[in-house]
Design an enzyme around this catalytic site. Sequence first.
Site: not given
Ligand code: AMP
Ligand code: MG
Length: 436
Positions: A47, A203, A78
Site C-alpha cells: 500500500r 520488514d 486494499d
Molecule cells: P505493515 O503492518 O504496515 O508493516 O505491513 C505489513 C505488510 O502488509 C506489508 O507488506 C504491507 O505492504 C502490507 N499491507 C498492510 N496494509 C495493507 C493494505 N491495506 N493493503 C495492502 N497491503 C497492506
Molecule cells: Mg511494515
Amino acid sequence: MQLPADFAAQLPGLMNLNEVPDWVQPIAMVYSGHQFGAYNPRLGDGRGLLLAQWAANGAEWDLHLKGAGMTPFSRMGDGRAVLRSSIREYLAGEALHHLGIPTTRALAVALCPDRIYREQVEPGATLLRVTPCHIRFGHFEYFAYTGQRAELVALLDYVMQRYWPELAPNEKDLWFADVVRRNARLVAKWQASGFAHGVLNTDNMSIIGETFDFGPYAFINEYDPDFICNHSDDAGRYRFGRQPDIVYWNLMCLAQAVSSLIDVESLRASLALFGDVFWREYNNLMAQRLGFTVANEKVVAVTQRYLQLLAEQKTDYHLAFSRLINALSGDAGAWFALFCDASGAQAWFADYTALLAESGVELSAADRNIRGCAPAFVLRNYIVQNVIAACEAGDDALLHRVFDCLRNPFADEAQFDGLAGEVPEWGRHICISCSS
Ligand code: AMP
Ligand code: MG
C-alpha cells in the site's frame, strides 16, 4: 532529481492520486521478513509507492506515498490507509524527530474522499513519507532466501554506495558493524524516551537505523517493562522492555541474510558489539535524564533504583523526570504526588541529591541537563486519540496545536495548558490494533 518549482501546487493532486506528474515514476518494492518471529517469504509495498528521489540539503530523500492503492504486493489488502493511522504516523515522526531520535517523517497527510473498511468504515487518507532510505532488513532477507545472489550483491553495493560512501566496496564487514551500532543506539534512545514501536518485524527495520513503519506505537505512561502497545501482540513479543533483545534478534536475521557475502566470524564479532553500544548509549541518556553528565557506576545504580521505584509504584515515566526539575529547585510537591508511597520516593531523592552533590553537579546544571532531554510534553496515545477524533469530525485545530507542542516538548509543563501533566484515567491503558 530536483523537485519541480510548483511542487506545492502539485501536491494535492498527487496525494489524492488524481494526477501522476511526469517526474513521478512510481515503484513498488518487494521484500520479505520475519513477522512475530516467523518468516514470511513474500511481502512488499502493498500500500505504498516510492514516487521519486529528491535531492535537497545535501541529501537524497525518498518520497513515498503510503495508502496509494493496490500494487502487485497487496495480497489480500486494499492498498489503502486510514486517516487514523496516517495521523498517528505523521505525529510520531515529528515527536521522535524533535526528541533527537532518528526517524522517518511525513511531509503531508491528505484526507481521501472515499471511506475505507477496517473494523468499521472510516475515512481514508494518504501520507507522504520522507526519509533518505526505504530499504529494510527484509529486502536483504528476500534476495538471500530466494537464492538471488547477484541481486543480493547489487543491493548491498547500492546501500553501501548510497548510505556509507565513506566505506570502500570491500569493507562490507565494517558496514555490518555500523548497522549494528546504529540500531543499538536507536533502541537505546527508544528505551530512554519511553517509546514502544509495537511491530518490530524485520520488514519494519530500516537499514540506516531510523525508526520505521511504526503502526501501533506508544509512548509509555506508567513505567512498565512488560507494557504491550499492540493489540495483536498477545504473547508480548514486542513489549517495551524486550525491544533491545528484539532489535538484536533482527540483526541476527540480517547477519544470516548477508552471511554469503561477509565472513561469518566478522558478523559474529559485529553482533557482539551490540550490548556495549546499547548500554553505553542508554546509561548516558539516563544519566542525563537525572541531570548528571557522566554515567559512572554510582549514577547507573541510582538510575536503576529509580526505575525500580517507578515500576513498583506504577509511576508515570515522563513526569517522573520532567518534574524532578521543580523538585531540585525546592518545589517538590508535584513530583512527590506522583508516588503512592512517598517514603520510598523520599529516601531515593535524598540519596540522589547527595550523589549530585558528591559528583560536583550544581543544581542549575542538573536542571539544564534534565530540561534538555526529559520532555514535559509527550505524544501520549490518548492525545493522539483526541486529535484523531477531532480530525474525523472535520476539526484540525487540535492537530495543529499538538504539532506546535511537539516542536518544543521541553518547555515547562504549565506552558502546554492541559496537554502535559497527568494522564486521564481513560487514557492510561489504550491498546492500538495493527489494522490500519
Ligand atoms: P505493515 O503492518 O504496515 O508493516 O505491513 C505489513 C505488510 O502488509 C506489508 O507488506 C504491507 O505492504 C502490507 N499491507 C498492510 N496494509 C495493507 C493494505 N491495506 N493493503 C495492502 N497491503 C497492506
Ligand atoms: Mg511494515
